[in-house]
Scaffold this motif. Structure first.
Motif, PDB file in Angstrom:
ATOM      1  N   ARG A   1      60.877  -2.535   7.846  1.00  0.00           N
ATOM      2  CA  ARG A   1      59.772  -2.694   6.730  1.00  0.00           C
ATOM      3  C   ARG A   1      60.824  -3.634   5.640  1.00  0.00           C
ATOM      4  O   ARG A   1      60.024  -4.861   5.215  1.00  0.00           O
ATOM      5  CB  ARG A   1      59.536  -1.483   6.257  1.00  0.00           C
ATOM      6  CG  ARG A   1      58.317  -1.114   6.945  1.00  0.00           C
ATOM      7  CD  ARG A   1      57.700   0.268   6.317  1.00  0.00           C
ATOM      8  NE  ARG A   1      56.774   0.679   7.209  1.00  0.00           N
ATOM      9  CZ  ARG A   1      56.493   2.025   7.298  1.00  0.00           C
ATOM     10  NH1 ARG A   1      56.746   2.861   6.347  1.00  0.00           N
ATOM     11  NH2 ARG A   1      55.518   2.491   7.977  1.00  0.00           N
ATOM     12  N   LEU A   2      61.788  -3.277   5.197  1.00  0.00           N
ATOM     13  CA  LEU A   2      62.623  -4.073   4.138  1.00  0.00           C
ATOM     14  C   LEU A   2      63.026  -5.688   4.942  1.00  0.00           C
ATOM     15  O   LEU A   2      62.896  -6.409   4.315  1.00  0.00           O
ATOM     16  CB  LEU A   2      63.967  -3.347   4.036  1.00  0.00           C
ATOM     17  CG  LEU A   2      63.931  -2.211   3.156  1.00  0.00           C
ATOM     18  CD1 LEU A   2      65.007  -1.524   2.885  1.00  0.00           C
ATOM     19  CD2 LEU A   2      63.184  -2.738   1.674  1.00  0.00           C
ATOM     20  N   THR A   3      63.378  -5.527   6.326  1.00  0.00           N
ATOM     21  CA  THR A   3      63.485  -6.947   6.915  1.00  0.00           C
ATOM     22  C   THR A   3      62.454  -7.712   7.053  1.00  0.00           C
ATOM     23  O   THR A   3      62.371  -8.900   6.811  1.00  0.00           O
ATOM     24  CB  THR A   3      64.318  -6.732   8.408  1.00  0.00           C
ATOM     25  OG1 THR A   3      65.444  -5.588   7.906  1.00  0.00           O
ATOM     26  CG2 THR A   3      64.703  -7.812   8.966  1.00  0.00           C
ATOM     27  N   GLN A   4      61.083  -6.986   7.406  1.00  0.00           N
ATOM     28  CA  GLN A   4      59.882  -7.903   7.280  1.00  0.00           C
ATOM     29  C   GLN A   4      59.671  -8.510   6.136  1.00  0.00           C
ATOM     30  O   GLN A   4      59.123  -9.446   6.037  1.00  0.00           O
ATOM     31  CB  GLN A   4      58.732  -6.865   7.991  1.00  0.00           C
ATOM     32  CG  GLN A   4      59.061  -6.688   9.305  1.00  0.00           C
ATOM     33  CD  GLN A   4      57.921  -5.564   9.764  1.00  0.00           C
ATOM     34  OE1 GLN A   4      57.331  -4.932   9.046  1.00  0.00           O
ATOM     35  NE2 GLN A   4      57.826  -5.571  11.298  1.00  0.00           N
ATOM     36  N   ALA A   5      60.071  -7.517   4.911  1.00  0.00           N
ATOM     37  CA  ALA A   5      59.457  -8.014   3.569  1.00  0.00           C
ATOM     38  C   ALA A   5      60.525  -9.294   3.436  1.00  0.00           C
ATOM     39  O   ALA A   5      59.922 -10.281   2.818  1.00  0.00           O
ATOM     40  CB  ALA A   5      59.697  -7.094   2.678  1.00  0.00           C
ATOM     41  N   ASP A   6      61.625  -9.367   3.845  1.00  0.00           N
ATOM     42  CA  ASP A   6      62.502 -10.387   3.323  1.00  0.00           C
ATOM     43  C   ASP A   6      62.171 -11.598   4.055  1.00  0.00           C
ATOM     44  O   ASP A   6      62.128 -12.594   3.446  1.00  0.00           O
ATOM     45  CB  ASP A   6      63.945  -9.880   3.588  1.00  0.00           C
ATOM     46  CG  ASP A   6      64.853 -10.848   3.355  1.00  0.00           C
ATOM     47  OD1 ASP A   6      65.028 -11.348   2.198  1.00  0.00           O
ATOM     48  OD2 ASP A   6      65.924 -11.095   4.225  1.00  0.00           O
ATOM     49  N   GLU A   7      61.838 -11.487   5.445  1.00  0.00           N
ATOM     50  CA  GLU A   7      61.481 -12.504   6.160  1.00  0.00           C
ATOM     51  C   GLU A   7      60.357 -13.161   5.676  1.00  0.00           C
ATOM     52  O   GLU A   7      60.016 -14.366   5.678  1.00  0.00           O
ATOM     53  CB  GLU A   7      61.449 -12.067   7.994  1.00  0.00           C
ATOM     54  CG  GLU A   7      60.977 -13.103   8.550  1.00  0.00           C
ATOM     55  CD  GLU A   7      62.256 -14.110   8.549  1.00  0.00           C
ATOM     56  OE1 GLU A   7      61.724 -15.438   9.093  1.00  0.00           O
ATOM     57  OE2 GLU A   7      63.217 -14.071   8.459  1.00  0.00           O
ATOM     58  N   SER A   8      59.080 -12.325   5.286  1.00  0.00           N
ATOM     59  CA  SER A   8      58.080 -12.794   4.708  1.00  0.00           C
ATOM     60  C   SER A   8      58.250 -13.575   3.552  1.00  0.00           C
ATOM     61  O   SER A   8      57.708 -14.728   3.333  1.00  0.00           O
ATOM     62  CB  SER A   8      57.038 -11.602   4.356  1.00  0.00           C
ATOM     63  OG  SER A   8      56.719 -10.910   5.459  1.00  0.00           O
ATOM     64  N   ARG A   9      59.300 -13.358   2.544  1.00  0.00           N
ATOM     65  CA  ARG A   9      59.541 -13.754   1.409  1.00  0.00           C
ATOM     66  C   ARG A   9      60.264 -15.263   1.784  1.00  0.00           C
ATOM     67  O   ARG A   9      59.899 -16.244   1.167  1.00  0.00           O
ATOM     68  CB  ARG A   9      60.444 -13.245   0.394  1.00  0.00           C
ATOM     69  CG  ARG A   9      59.869 -12.387  -0.581  1.00  0.00           C
ATOM     70  CD  ARG A   9      60.935 -11.646  -1.393  1.00  0.00           C
ATOM     71  NE  ARG A   9      60.825 -10.266  -1.456  1.00  0.00           N
ATOM     72  CZ  ARG A   9      61.491  -9.461  -0.924  1.00  0.00           C
ATOM     73  NH1 ARG A   9      62.465  -9.757  -0.222  1.00  0.00           N
ATOM     74  NH2 ARG A   9      61.128  -8.150  -0.728  1.00  0.00           N
ATOM     75  N   ARG A  10      60.995 -15.273   2.976  1.00  0.00           N
ATOM     76  CA  ARG A  10      61.668 -16.517   3.228  1.00  0.00           C
ATOM     77  C   ARG A  10      60.720 -17.344   3.768  1.00  0.00           C
ATOM     78  O   ARG A  10      60.622 -18.751   3.522  1.00  0.00           O
ATOM     79  CB  ARG A  10      62.523 -16.273   4.216  1.00  0.00           C
ATOM     80  CG  ARG A  10      64.006 -16.118   3.762  1.00  0.00           C
ATOM     81  CD  ARG A  10      65.294 -16.178   4.848  1.00  0.00           C
ATOM     82  NE  ARG A  10      65.504 -14.560   5.072  1.00  0.00           N
ATOM     83  CZ  ARG A  10      66.050 -14.139   5.916  1.00  0.00           C
ATOM     84  NH1 ARG A  10      65.858 -14.465   6.874  1.00  0.00           N
ATOM     85  NH2 ARG A  10      66.126 -12.700   5.693  1.00  0.00           N
ATOM     86  N   ARG A  11      59.875 -17.058   4.488  1.00  0.00           N
ATOM     87  CA  ARG A  11      58.607 -18.008   4.961  1.00  0.00           C
ATOM     88  C   ARG A  11      57.651 -18.578   4.308  1.00  0.00           C
ATOM     89  O   ARG A  11      57.204 -19.714   4.402  1.00  0.00           O
ATOM     90  CB  ARG A  11      57.922 -17.176   6.491  1.00  0.00           C
ATOM     91  CG  ARG A  11      58.855 -16.877   7.579  1.00  0.00           C
ATOM     92  CD  ARG A  11      58.309 -16.198   8.685  1.00  0.00           C
ATOM     93  NE  ARG A  11      58.911 -16.055   9.955  1.00  0.00           N
ATOM     94  CZ  ARG A  11      58.830 -15.970  10.933  1.00  0.00           C
ATOM     95  NH1 ARG A  11      57.426 -15.952  11.344  1.00  0.00           N
ATOM     96  NH2 ARG A  11      59.753 -15.827  11.901  1.00  0.00           N
ATOM     97  N   LEU A  12      57.101 -17.431   3.527  1.00  0.00           N
ATOM     98  CA  LEU A  12      56.010 -17.668   2.589  1.00  0.00           C
ATOM     99  C   LEU A  12      56.375 -18.088   1.041  1.00  0.00           C
ATOM    100  O   LEU A  12      55.350 -18.384   0.341  1.00  0.00           O
ATOM    101  CB  LEU A  12      55.300 -16.546   2.661  1.00  0.00           C
ATOM    102  CG  LEU A  12      54.499 -15.973   3.803  1.00  0.00           C
ATOM    103  CD1 LEU A  12      53.951 -14.841   3.725  1.00  0.00           C
ATOM    104  CD2 LEU A  12      53.932 -17.210   4.584  1.00  0.00           C
ATOM    105  N   GLY A  13      57.461 -17.929   0.770  1.00  0.00           N
ATOM    106  CA  GLY A  13      57.992 -18.218  -0.374  1.00  0.00           C
ATOM    107  C   GLY A  13      57.786 -17.094  -1.467  1.00  0.00           C
ATOM    108  O   GLY A  13      57.393 -16.035  -1.065  1.00  0.00           O
ATOM    109  N   ASP A  14      58.407 -16.890  -2.677  1.00  0.00           N
ATOM    110  CA  ASP A  14      58.241 -16.008  -3.604  1.00  0.00           C
ATOM    111  C   ASP A  14      56.871 -15.688  -4.149  1.00  0.00           C
ATOM    112  O   ASP A  14      56.749 -14.711  -4.996  1.00  0.00           O
ATOM    113  CB  ASP A  14      59.366 -16.204  -4.676  1.00  0.00           C
ATOM    114  CG  ASP A  14      60.803 -16.018  -4.261  1.00  0.00           C
ATOM    115  OD1 ASP A  14      61.092 -14.998  -3.124  1.00  0.00           O
ATOM    116  OD2 ASP A  14      61.802 -16.493  -4.778  1.00  0.00           O
ATOM    117  N   GLY A  15      55.998 -16.335  -4.274  1.00  0.00           N
ATOM    118  CA  GLY A  15      54.694 -16.160  -4.488  1.00  0.00           C
ATOM    119  C   GLY A  15      54.274 -17.322  -5.164  1.00  0.00           C
ATOM    120  O   GLY A  15      53.442 -17.747  -5.814  1.00  0.00           O
TER     121      GLY A  15
END
Length: 54
Positions: A40-54
Motif C-alpha cells: 500500500r505504501l508503494t502504491q501510494a508513492d507510485e500514485s504520487r509520482r504518476r499523478l503529482g502531489d495534488g
C-alpha cells in the motif's frame, strides 16, 4: 514467495514441537500484514509520482 514460506517454517521449527502450531499462528498474525502495508505504501508513492502531489 517460496523463500518466505521456507523462512516462516524455519522460524516455527525453532520452537518445541508442542509450541510450533502456536508459533505458526503468531507469525501469521504478526507478519502477514507487513507485506500488505508495504504494498500500500508503494502504491501510494507510485500514485504520487504518476499523478503529482495534488
Amino acid at each position: 514467495m517460496e523463500q518466505l514460506a521456507a523462512d516462516d517454517l524455519d522460524l516455527a521449527e525453532r520452537h518445541a514441537p508442542e509450541e510450533q502450531v502456536e508459533a505458526a499462528v503468531a507469525l501469521t498474525v504478526l507478519y502477514e500484514p507487513v507485506p500488505t502495508a508495504l504494498r500500500r505504501l508503494t502504491q501510494a508513492d507510485e500514485s504520487r509520482r504518476r499523478l503529482g502531489d495534488g
